[in-house]
Design a protein around this motif. Structure first.
Motif, PDB file in Angstrom:
ATOM      1  N   UNK A  35       0.813  -1.219   0.001  1.00  0.00           N
ATOM      2  CA  UNK A  35       0.026  -0.197  -0.285  1.00  0.00           C
ATOM      3  C   UNK A  35       0.885   1.423   0.062  1.00  0.00           C
ATOM      4  N   UNK A  36       0.815   2.180   0.100  1.00  0.00           N
ATOM      5  CA  UNK A  36       0.870   3.418  -0.068  1.00  0.00           C
ATOM      6  C   UNK A  36       1.202   3.859   1.587  1.00  0.00           C
ATOM      7  N   UNK A  37       1.918   4.341   1.748  1.00  0.00           N
ATOM      8  CA  UNK A  37       2.455   4.903   2.704  1.00  0.00           C
ATOM      9  C   UNK A  37       3.014   6.483   3.320  1.00  0.00           C
ATOM     10  N   UNK A  38       2.628   6.880   4.055  1.00  0.00           N
ATOM     11  CA  UNK A  38       3.439   8.073   4.433  1.00  0.00           C
ATOM     12  C   UNK A  38       4.533   8.222   5.670  1.00  0.00           C
ATOM     13  N   UNK A  39       5.849   8.703   5.580  1.00  0.00           N
ATOM     14  CA  UNK A  39       6.740   8.836   6.554  1.00  0.00           C
ATOM     15  C   UNK A  39       7.459   9.858   6.187  1.00  0.00           C
ATOM     16  N   UNK A  40       7.819  10.247   7.639  1.00  0.00           N
ATOM     17  CA  UNK A  40       8.605  11.773   8.312  1.00  0.00           C
ATOM     18  C   UNK A  40      10.127  10.570   7.877  1.00  0.00           C
ATOM     19  N   UNK A  41      10.961  11.693   7.875  1.00  0.00           N
ATOM     20  CA  UNK A  41      12.367  10.862   7.500  1.00  0.00           C
ATOM     21  C   UNK A  41      13.108  12.640   7.715  1.00  0.00           C
ATOM     22  N   UNK A  42      13.639  12.159   9.466  1.00  0.00           N
ATOM     23  CA  UNK A  42      14.412  12.836   9.492  1.00  0.00           C
ATOM     24  C   UNK A  42      16.517  13.110   8.680  1.00  0.00           C
ATOM     25  N   UNK A  43      15.988  11.078   8.456  1.00  0.00           N
ATOM     26  CA  UNK A  43      17.655  10.972   7.494  1.00  0.00           C
ATOM     27  C   UNK A  43      17.726  12.089   6.713  1.00  0.00           C
ATOM     28  N   UNK A  44      18.699  11.824   5.664  1.00  0.00           N
ATOM     29  CA  UNK A  44      18.677  12.586   4.284  1.00  0.00           C
ATOM     30  C   UNK A  44      18.634  11.803   3.519  1.00  0.00           C
ATOM     31  N   UNK A  45      17.745  12.357   2.077  1.00  0.00           N
ATOM     32  CA  UNK A  45      17.058  11.694   1.011  1.00  0.00           C
ATOM     33  C   UNK A  45      17.950  10.442   0.928  1.00  0.00           C
ATOM     34  N   UNK A  46      19.119  10.681   0.527  1.00  0.00           N
ATOM     35  CA  UNK A  46      19.914   9.805   0.113  1.00  0.00           C
ATOM     36  C   UNK A  46      20.391   8.468   0.577  1.00  0.00           C
ATOM     37  N   UNK A  47      19.827   8.304   1.520  1.00  0.00           N
ATOM     38  CA  UNK A  47      20.312   7.387   2.341  1.00  0.00           C
ATOM     39  C   UNK A  47      18.925   6.489   2.769  1.00  0.00           C
ATOM     40  N   UNK A  48      17.741   7.623   2.414  1.00  0.00           N
ATOM     41  CA  UNK A  48      16.038   7.251   2.762  1.00  0.00           C
ATOM     42  C   UNK A  48      15.974   6.391   1.656  1.00  0.00           C
ATOM     43  N   UNK A  49      16.318   7.028  -0.015  1.00  0.00           N
ATOM     44  CA  UNK A  49      16.496   6.285  -1.220  1.00  0.00           C
ATOM     45  C   UNK A  49      17.037   5.094  -0.991  1.00  0.00           C
ATOM     46  N   UNK A  50      18.644   4.703  -0.292  1.00  0.00           N
ATOM     47  CA  UNK A  50      18.833   3.740  -0.136  1.00  0.00           C
ATOM     48  C   UNK A  50      17.962   2.821   0.583  1.00  0.00           C
ATOM     49  N   UNK A  51      18.062   3.117   1.856  1.00  0.00           N
ATOM     50  CA  UNK A  51      16.821   2.055   2.589  1.00  0.00           C
ATOM     51  C   UNK A  51      15.685   1.422   2.358  1.00  0.00           C
ATOM     52  N   UNK A  52      15.173   2.569   1.309  1.00  0.00           N
ATOM     53  CA  UNK A  52      14.217   2.250   0.674  1.00  0.00           C
ATOM     54  C   UNK A  52      14.204   0.844  -0.434  1.00  0.00           C
ATOM     55  N   UNK A  53      15.452   1.313  -1.368  1.00  0.00           N
ATOM     56  CA  UNK A  53      15.810   0.052  -2.340  1.00  0.00           C
ATOM     57  C   UNK A  53      15.887  -1.070  -1.549  1.00  0.00           C
ATOM     58  N   UNK A  54      16.889  -1.255  -0.232  1.00  0.00           N
ATOM     59  CA  UNK A  54      17.194  -2.544  -0.121  1.00  0.00           C
ATOM     60  C   UNK A  54      15.504  -3.171   1.226  1.00  0.00           C
ATOM     61  N   UNK A  55      14.757  -2.014   1.396  1.00  0.00           N
ATOM     62  CA  UNK A  55      13.917  -2.971   1.820  1.00  0.00           C
ATOM     63  C   UNK A  55      12.437  -3.927   1.091  1.00  0.00           C
ATOM     64  N   UNK A  56      12.238  -2.600  -0.287  1.00  0.00           N
ATOM     65  CA  UNK A  56      11.466  -2.667  -1.289  1.00  0.00           C
ATOM     66  C   UNK A  56      12.500  -4.763  -1.972  1.00  0.00           C
ATOM     67  N   UNK A  57      13.945  -4.425  -1.760  1.00  0.00           N
ATOM     68  CA  UNK A  57      14.677  -6.469  -2.504  1.00  0.00           C
ATOM     69  C   UNK A  57      13.903  -7.370  -1.404  1.00  0.00           C
ATOM     70  N   UNK A  58      14.151  -6.489  -0.325  1.00  0.00           N
ATOM     71  CA  UNK A  58      13.903  -7.879   1.006  1.00  0.00           C
ATOM     72  C   UNK A  58      12.540  -8.889   0.967  1.00  0.00           C
ATOM     73  N   UNK A  59      11.229  -7.531   0.712  1.00  0.00           N
ATOM     74  CA  UNK A  59      10.662  -7.980   0.954  1.00  0.00           C
ATOM     75  C   UNK A  59       9.787  -8.583  -0.405  1.00  0.00           C
ATOM     76  N   UNK A  60      10.189  -7.690  -1.519  1.00  0.00           N
ATOM     77  CA  UNK A  60       9.844  -8.859  -2.668  1.00  0.00           C
ATOM     78  C   UNK A  60      10.698 -10.314  -2.581  1.00  0.00           C
ATOM     79  N   UNK A  61      11.649 -10.604  -1.918  1.00  0.00           N
ATOM     80  CA  UNK A  61      11.981 -11.730  -1.832  1.00  0.00           C
ATOM     81  C   UNK A  61      11.817 -12.714  -0.612  1.00  0.00           C
TER      82      UNK A  61
END
Length: 155
Positions: A35-61
């Motif tokens: 689903x779509x979720x809204x999240x607050x990010x005190x981390x910088x945007x590049x770190x957050x994009x890296x986290x999203x990529x890692x998590x999306x790959x993990x969840x898909x697996x």
């Protein structure tokens, strides 16, 4: 690892503060696997994009097969400095609705550059995962969740 195109998944939005409020952190809307979720990010945007990529790959697996996802699915959410893994299941007394149940959390401690690992006990409080309370990468956290030697995360 799946190559991900974030152009359709990540839309940045900055909430406009009221005149008397200080600006809020940058927010993003993420098209998660469930689903779509809204999240607050005190981390910088590049770190957050890296986290999203890692998590999306993990969840898909680790997601269950398509035919049982209405009974059990896996997802994650990002809250402040934490990544929380969740199960999505129908509510027992109303199967037409579903609920998310958290089972593992990693919180990034920027000053130490480590991820602290937590598990959710039956009293709904987060406890440090004593066999390995800290790891240096999010991928190490996910490996520990998969191994689950002490059956703290998935039972």
């Amino acid at each position: 690892m799946l190559p991900l195109n974030f152009s359709n998944k990540l839309k940045l939005c900055t909430p406009k503060p009221a005149r008397t409020q200080s600006p809020k952190p940058l927010a993003a809307i993420v098209g998660s696997t469930s689903k779509q979720i809204c999240l607050l990010m005190p981390m910088d945007i590049l770190t957050t994009v890296d986290i999203i990529e890692i998590m999306e790959n993990y969840i898909e697996k680790v997601r269950p097969p398509e035919n049982i996802r209405k009974q059990l699915d896996l997802s994650y959410r990002i809250e402040d400095q934490s990544v929380i893994l969740t199960e999505i299941r129908p509510i027992w007394n109303n199967p037409s609705e579903s609920a998310e149940y958290s089972y593992a959390k990693a919180t990034f401690i920027k000053s130490k550059n480590v991820w602290k690992i937590f598990w959710l006990r039956a009293n709904l409080k987060w406890y440090s995962y004593e066999p390995m309370p800290e790891v240096s990468t999010l991928k190490e956290f996910l490996e520990i969740i998969d191994e689950d030697d002490y059956h703290c995360f998935k039972g």
